[in-house]
Design a protein around this motif. Structure first.
Motif, PDB file in Angstrom:
ATOM      1  N   ARG A 173       0.833  -1.207   0.000  1.00  0.00           N
ATOM      2  CA  ARG A 173       0.000   0.000   0.000  1.00  0.00           C
ATOM      3  C   ARG A 173       0.862   1.250   0.000  1.00  0.00           C
ATOM      4  O   ARG A 173       1.981   1.249   0.506  1.00  0.00           O
ATOM      5  CB  ARG A 173      -0.882   0.022   1.238  1.00  0.00           C
ATOM      6  N   PHE A 174       0.276   2.304  -0.541  1.00  0.00           N
ATOM      7  CA  PHE A 174       0.922   3.615  -0.552  1.00  0.00           C
ATOM      8  C   PHE A 174       0.096   4.591   0.263  1.00  0.00           C
ATOM      9  O   PHE A 174      -1.132   4.493   0.314  1.00  0.00           O
ATOM     10  CB  PHE A 174       1.043   4.155  -1.982  1.00  0.00           C
ATOM     11  N   SER A 175       0.776   5.545   0.871  1.00  0.00           N
ATOM     12  CA  SER A 175       0.104   6.647   1.555  1.00  0.00           C
ATOM     13  C   SER A 175       0.939   7.904   1.337  1.00  0.00           C
ATOM     14  O   SER A 175       2.116   7.831   0.964  1.00  0.00           O
ATOM     15  CB  SER A 175      -0.072   6.356   3.047  1.00  0.00           C
ATOM     16  N   VAL A 176       0.316   9.037   1.563  1.00  0.00           N
ATOM     17  CA  VAL A 176       0.994  10.306   1.329  1.00  0.00           C
ATOM     18  C   VAL A 176       0.616  11.301   2.414  1.00  0.00           C
ATOM     19  O   VAL A 176      -0.500  11.273   2.938  1.00  0.00           O
ATOM     20  CB  VAL A 176       0.649  10.865  -0.085  1.00  0.00           C
ATOM     21  N   LYS A 177       1.569  12.153   2.746  1.00  0.00           N
ATOM     22  CA  LYS A 177       1.343  13.217   3.726  1.00  0.00           C
ATOM     23  C   LYS A 177       2.059  14.462   3.202  1.00  0.00           C
ATOM     24  O   LYS A 177       3.194  14.376   2.725  1.00  0.00           O
ATOM     25  CB  LYS A 177       1.923  12.799   5.082  1.00  0.00           C
ATOM     26  N   ARG A 178       1.417  15.593   3.294  1.00  0.00           N
ATOM     27  CA  ARG A 178       2.046  16.848   2.854  1.00  0.00           C
ATOM     28  C   ARG A 178       3.163  17.232   3.827  1.00  0.00           C
ATOM     29  O   ARG A 178       3.048  17.013   5.028  1.00  0.00           O
ATOM     30  CB  ARG A 178       1.022  17.961   2.760  1.00  0.00           C
ATOM     31  N   ARG A 179       4.217  17.812   3.271  1.00  0.00           N
ATOM     32  CA  ARG A 179       5.352  18.311   4.068  1.00  0.00           C
ATOM     33  C   ARG A 179       5.541  19.788   3.736  1.00  0.00           C
ATOM     34  O   ARG A 179       5.056  20.258   2.714  1.00  0.00           O
ATOM     35  CB  ARG A 179       6.631  17.550   3.736  1.00  0.00           C
ATOM     36  N   LYS A 180       6.272  20.500   4.575  1.00  0.00           N
ATOM     37  CA  LYS A 180       6.539  21.917   4.346  1.00  0.00           C
ATOM     38  C   LYS A 180       7.963  22.087   3.839  1.00  0.00           C
ATOM     39  O   LYS A 180       8.874  22.412   4.600  1.00  0.00           O
ATOM     40  CB  LYS A 180       6.318  22.717   5.622  1.00  0.00           C
ATOM     41  N   LEU A 181       8.142  21.822   2.550  1.00  0.00           N
ATOM     42  CA  LEU A 181       9.418  22.013   1.855  1.00  0.00           C
ATOM     43  C   LEU A 181       9.108  22.596   0.486  1.00  0.00           C
ATOM     44  O   LEU A 181       8.096  22.232  -0.125  1.00  0.00           O
ATOM     45  CB  LEU A 181      10.160  20.689   1.663  1.00  0.00           C
ATOM     46  N   GLY A 182       9.977  23.464  -0.017  1.00  0.00           N
ATOM     47  CA  GLY A 182       9.794  24.005  -1.352  1.00  0.00           C
ATOM     48  C   GLY A 182       8.445  24.673  -1.509  1.00  0.00           C
ATOM     49  O   GLY A 182       7.870  25.194  -0.561  1.00  0.00           O
ATOM     50  N   ASP A 183       7.921  24.668  -2.750  1.00  0.00           N
ATOM     51  CA  ASP A 183       6.599  25.233  -3.016  1.00  0.00           C
ATOM     52  C   ASP A 183       5.499  24.260  -2.598  1.00  0.00           C
ATOM     53  O   ASP A 183       4.420  24.673  -2.196  1.00  0.00           O
ATOM     54  CB  ASP A 183       6.451  25.562  -4.505  1.00  0.00           C
ATOM     55  N   GLU A 184       5.781  22.968  -2.715  1.00  0.00           N
ATOM     56  CA  GLU A 184       4.898  21.920  -2.222  1.00  0.00           C
ATOM     57  C   GLU A 184       5.714  20.646  -2.095  1.00  0.00           C
ATOM     58  O   GLU A 184       6.672  20.439  -2.826  1.00  0.00           O
ATOM     59  CB  GLU A 184       3.678  21.704  -3.136  1.00  0.00           C
ATOM     60  N   SER A 185       5.334  19.820  -1.147  1.00  0.00           N
ATOM     61  CA  SER A 185       6.118  18.618  -0.891  1.00  0.00           C
ATOM     62  C   SER A 185       5.246  17.507  -0.321  1.00  0.00           C
ATOM     63  O   SER A 185       4.271  17.782   0.385  1.00  0.00           O
ATOM     64  CB  SER A 185       7.253  18.939   0.091  1.00  0.00           C
TER      65      SER A 185
END
Length: 187
Positions: free
Chosen positions: A109-121
């Motif tokens: 399985r895959f999951s994703v979480k936003r990070r605060k790097l660059g313009d978007e991460s």
């Protein structure tokens, strides 16, 4: 003809620009370790949940990928992709998010979480599951966009259950690259 060659050279990612290139250039006689460096714009994205050949390829104008593999199953990669515009790079990020939601199996399985790097991460986790529980094996990646550039650092291997600390090296490398990406991106 000369102006076309100069333009091609201007959009290439310079030798030595990538963080892992120096290590990749060192001779290593160990047959269980290998480095590969590619400047092909057609190189697969190293975070590719659906494992599609043309994934996030539209609009690329330059790319460089450095991959380290160690037997039996350790893999780390660094990839910088320059797109023709910020809009194309934003589309590539949307494609990554969509692929994380759409792909994977019961066993992986895959999951994703936003990070605060660059313009978007994004922090992308790929994880093996057995009997509904995290098992050994997976991928941890940081995918960051700054202007028209995608910067990706990923590690795959014998991970246990996903933890925030799994991304420590990838975040550090991403920050280092983001500190110099505007030398080649349209920031």
């Amino acid at each position: 003809m000369i102006s076309v060659l100069l333009l091609a050279a201007a959009v290439a990612i310079p030798d030595g620009f990538m963080l892992y290139e120096k290590a990749a250039a060192k001779k290593d006689d160990n047959p269980e370790h290998s480095w590969r460096v590619s400047a092909k714009t057609s190189e697969r994205l190293v975070v590719n949940p659906c494992d599609r050949a043309g994934f996030a390829r539209n609009g690329r104008k330059a790319a460089k990928t450095v991959i380290y593999t160690a037997v039996p199953d350790y893999f780390k990669a660094e990839q910088v992709v320059l797109y023709t515009s910020k809009a194309r790079a934003r589309k590539a990020m949307r494609d990554v998010r969509a692929a994380v939601r759409a792909c994977g199996t019961r066993g992986y399985r895959f999951s994703v979480k936003r990070r605060k790097l660059g313009d978007e991460s994004l922090a992308v986790t790929g994880q093996v599951y057995r009997g509904g529980k995290p098992s050994i094996g997976g991928q941890r990646a940081i995918v960051t966009r700054r202007a028209n550039a995608l910067v990706i650092y990923t590690v795959a291997g014998e991970w246990g259950p996903p933890r925030s600390a799994d991304f420590k090296m990838q975040i550090k490398d991403s920050r280092r690259m983001l500190g110099k990406i505007c030398k080649i991106a349209n920031c």
